[in-house]
Design an enzyme around this catalytic site. Structure first.
Site, PDB file in Angstrom:
ATOM      1  N   SER A  77      -2.384   3.908  -1.279  1.00  0.00           N
ATOM      2  CA  SER A  77      -1.124   3.531  -1.922  1.00  0.00           C
ATOM      3  C   SER A  77      -1.348   3.452  -3.432  1.00  0.00           C
ATOM      4  CB  SER A  77      -0.605   2.224  -1.328  1.00  0.00           C
ATOM      5  OG  SER A  77       0.725   1.998  -1.685  1.00  0.00           O
ATOM      6  N   ASP A  93       6.908   7.898   5.314  1.00  0.00           N
ATOM      7  CA  ASP A  93       6.481   6.843   4.404  1.00  0.00           C
ATOM      8  C   ASP A  93       7.648   6.398   3.516  1.00  0.00           C
ATOM      9  OD1 ASP A  93       5.180   5.195   2.533  1.00  0.00           O
ATOM     10  OD2 ASP A  93       3.339   6.365   2.682  1.00  0.00           O
ATOM     11  N   HIS A 121       3.911   4.560   6.004  1.00  0.00           N
ATOM     12  CA  HIS A 121       2.928   4.063   5.052  1.00  0.00           C
ATOM     13  C   HIS A 121       1.759   3.361   5.712  1.00  0.00           C
ATOM     14  CE1 HIS A 121       1.988   3.309   0.860  1.00  0.00           C
ATOM     15  NE2 HIS A 121       1.710   2.047   1.140  1.00  0.00           N
TER      16      HIS A 121
END
Length: 714
Positions: A566, A651, A686
């Site tokens: 991330s 995501d 995600h």
């Protein structure tokens, strides 16, 4: 039983294999996918920048190139499968040994609330869990409130969130996400009949709260496109959701909003918070139709949160206190002018959190990068700290829903200590271990060594490193080492245990965490020195940590690997560009690598919430600084490390097209023949897989990649 003994034997053998012979992995000589380039120009601040892979956003935008995007991602997946085919046996072995360490039939430590003990339990071979309770005694009959194993059947992804029971213990509110895009649907279950009520609420943040009347629910409603939490709504059971009243609407798109109920059950709070300021509204839970009143109006660059007690409110705030302090005010006058210091600001201690009990106050602090739990006895004004003895660890408050108790429940873990839950008598100061994560197959923490080291950044700042390795590890520069970091949003990356990580440590790897700026590991200033116009400090800190580990012969560039996800994936993109020869391999998970384009597009989920973290590129100074480090903008004709990049099609936080564009541009530009792989999970978002075993396949792929680079696939 026989199979269990066989797995234990396999693990015992694996644990002995601290050294392995290395044979270069024969990477197949096959053509990598070539993404089409299409003309697109970004023009802003008199700066024209070509973006030939901009079209990849089309699946998100449902544009004409949507199918082309999917086909390209599938080609990349097929390429990865072919390149990694020689590691298939290794991946399966890694999956098997990591899964074998997990106690499949297990149960959480029960938490007592409002007359019931609540817990989850897992069953052998099942991916999910049962959410259960027992009335008044652990010997009482079990009620299964949610059988998530059964509920998840037929779904590639399934997440249950926000479980909360009404005051009369008869109704369960819970949220479900089946897409992994953080868009939850709320359901209500009648716990007496076992049936679902017709009340179904879509597009929520994943949690809600009950009012004291057992029929009113407050919840957070999301924008279906940007996923911003925009409204707090009130729903009455057996009424159509279309009639739900909006009790608060946030006009500032930089703010996240949410709703919660105080620990004592008396108040319902609406919180609105951006990176730099916050504001709370409240009503009494017994008056669900009352108008919410502002606790204290938002103030520029002031964050605060509220903790109700019987006779006053406590306020954790950074008002005139960079590292936060604890203040108090009367119940009948909450204006900031009435706040008084209870625990003053300390420049060397970050006040992270506080939890209130009838006779005790527990403060979570962070000093020298380590968490401390401070206990204040409100009846005699004494205080003390719970003692922890390892060089690097994490201590944290677990669920403590009961207000009138002298027992604190906290968690503890380190790089060598599995996750542990303790009951601590705050009066007698006696602690009792309630449960420690069991590692099947035989695990002895004394077989491993952990250290806390310090690297020097280019500006002279000392950056902590937490490291673990198996005893017998030689500091001769020849050992492989995996270095991890995050470094954003003020999230501190503490030293915690991972049973999966043993598969690397037992193969001679060291694992290290770089506590770089951008987190709050060493206080609020540590965070502020790694964000906005100081973001590059995060990158140079990480590089300094890698270089220190090389200089001290923990490893060498031929055996050093980096990993982050991330915002930590942004870190990976930056360090691969700035110091490409320091790493033999880099793993960038769901990486935020197209910073400028994403922050310019306010239709992309979460963009406007992030302006105070990264800057708003509509401002020229911010634009130029972000462009100077954004990995996608800075791809150049140079050598890059071997790289594995992962993403998820659904995501909601870092859209799939960021890593896809980055990989495509790298393929077309870089000058080396090092391996570059892109893995897109077509079913997840995600956070990856939702099942407790499925995610191990992702870990196995990551480990197999770096083991292949080490020539250790046998």
């Amino acid at each position: 039983m026989r199979n269990s003994l066989l797995l234990i034997s396999i693990l015992a053998i694996a644990c002995q294999q601290t050294t392995m012979t290395s044979t270069p992995y024969p990477w197949p000589d096959i053509q990598a996918p070539v993404a089409p380039q299409k003309e697109h120009l970004r023009i802003i601040h008199a700066d024209t920048t070509p973006d030939p892979y901009y079209w990849m956003i089309d699946y998100f935008k449902k544009g004409p190139d949507s199918n082309t995007v999917i086909n390209y991602l599938k080609q990349e997946n097929a390429y990865l499968d072919s390149m990694m085919a020689g590691t298939n046996t290794l991946q399966q072995n890694l999956f098997t040994e990591m899964k074998a360490r997990i106690k499949e039939k297990d149960e959480s430590v029960p938490v007592f609330k409002n007359g019931y003990y609540y817990y989850t339990r897992t069953e052998e071979g099942k991916q999910y869990y049962k959410y259960c309770r027992k009335k008044e005694s652990l010997n009482a009959p079990e009620e299964i409130l949610l059988d998530v194993d059964a509920m998840a059947q037929g779904y590639a992804y399934y997440d249950v969130s926000g479980t909360t029971v009404s005051d009369d213990n008869k109704l369960l509110l819970f949220a479900v996400d089946t897409v992994s895009r953080r868009q939850y649907t709320l359901y209500v279950k009648n716990l007496e009949t076992g049936t679902l009520l017709p009340d179904v609420i879509h597009q929520t943040a994943g949690y809600g709260v009950w009012a004291a009347d057992n029929k009113t629910i407050f919840y957070t409603s999301n924008n279906p496109i940007t996923l911003l939490s925009e409204k707090i709504k009130r729903h009455s059971l057996n009424k159509p959701t279309e009639a739900d009243a909006t009790v608060y609407e946030e006009k500032d798109k930089s703010n996240y909003i949410g709703v919660g109920r105080s620990k004592d059950g008396r108040y319902i709070f609406i919180g609105s918070q951006a990176t730099l300021s916050s504001e709370f509204r409240m009503i009494e839970a017994s008056q669900p139709n009352a108008a919410f009143t502002v606790f204290a109006p938002r103030m520029p660059k002031v964050l605060y949160s509220v903790i109700p007690m019987q006779d006053k409110f406590l306020i954790r705030t950074n008002k005139d206190a960079q590292n936060f302090k604890l203040m108090e005010c009367p119940l009948n006058n909450t204006n900031a002018s009435q706040w008084k210091d209870l625990i003053p600001h300390r420049p060397d201690v970050l006040l992270e959190n506080a939890d209130a009990f009838k006779n005790f106050l527990v403060i979570t602090e962070r000093k020298n990068g380590l968490v401390q739990l401070r206990i204040q006895n409100l009846t005699n004004n004494s205080e003390h700290y719970i003692q922890f003895n390892e060089p690097a660890y994490l201590a944290y408050l677990e669920a403590n829903p009961e207000y009138n108790t002298d027992t604190l429940r906290y968690g503890y873990t380190s790089l060598t200590t599995p996750g542990s839950t303790y009951a601590y008598n705050m009066d007698s100061r006696v602690k009792t271990l309630l449960k420690q994560q069991e590692v099947l197959g035989g695990y002895n923490p004394n077989d491993y060594t952990t250290e806390r080291l310090f690297a020097t950044a280019p500006d002279g700042v000392k950056v902590p490193i937490s490291i673990v390795y198996k005893k017998g590890f030689k500091k001769d520069g020849q050992a492989p080492l995996l270095l991890y970091a995050y470094g954003s949003y003020g999230y501190s990356m503490d030293a915690t245990f991972s049973s999966t990580r043993l598969s690397l440590l037992n193969r001679g790897f060291a694992f290290a965490i770089a506590h770089i700026r951008g987190g709050e590991d060493l206080g609020r200033a540590w965070y502020e020195d790694g964000k906005m116009m100081k973001k590059k400090n995060s990158f140079t800190d990480f590089i300094a940590c890698g270089q220190y580990l090389v200089n001290e012969k923990y490893t060498s560039p031929a055996h050093l690997y980096a990993n982050g996800g991330s915002a930590g994936g942004l870190l990976m993109g930056a360090i691969a560009t700035i110091a490409p020869t320091l790493w033999n391999g880099v793993i960038a998970d769901v990486p935020f690598v197209d910073v400028v384009n994403t922050m310019l597009d306010e239709t992309i989920p979460l963009t406007t919430n992030e302006f105070d973290e990264w800057g708003n590129p509509k401002n020229k100074e911010a634009y130029e600084y972000m462009k100077s480090y954004s990995p996608y903008e800075n791809v150049k004709a140079q050598q890059y490390p071997n790289m594995l990049v992962t993403t998820g099609l659904h995501d909601s936080q870092v859209q799939y097209f960021e890593p896809a564009k980055w990989v495509a541009k790298l393929r077309a530009t870089k000058t080396d023949k090092n391996v570059l792989l892109l893995k897109t999970n077509m079913d997840y978002g995600h956070g990856g897989a939702s099942g407790r075993f499925d995610y191990l396949k992702e870990v196995a792929l990551m480990y197999a990649f770096i083991l292949a680079l080490e020539g250790r696939v046998q």
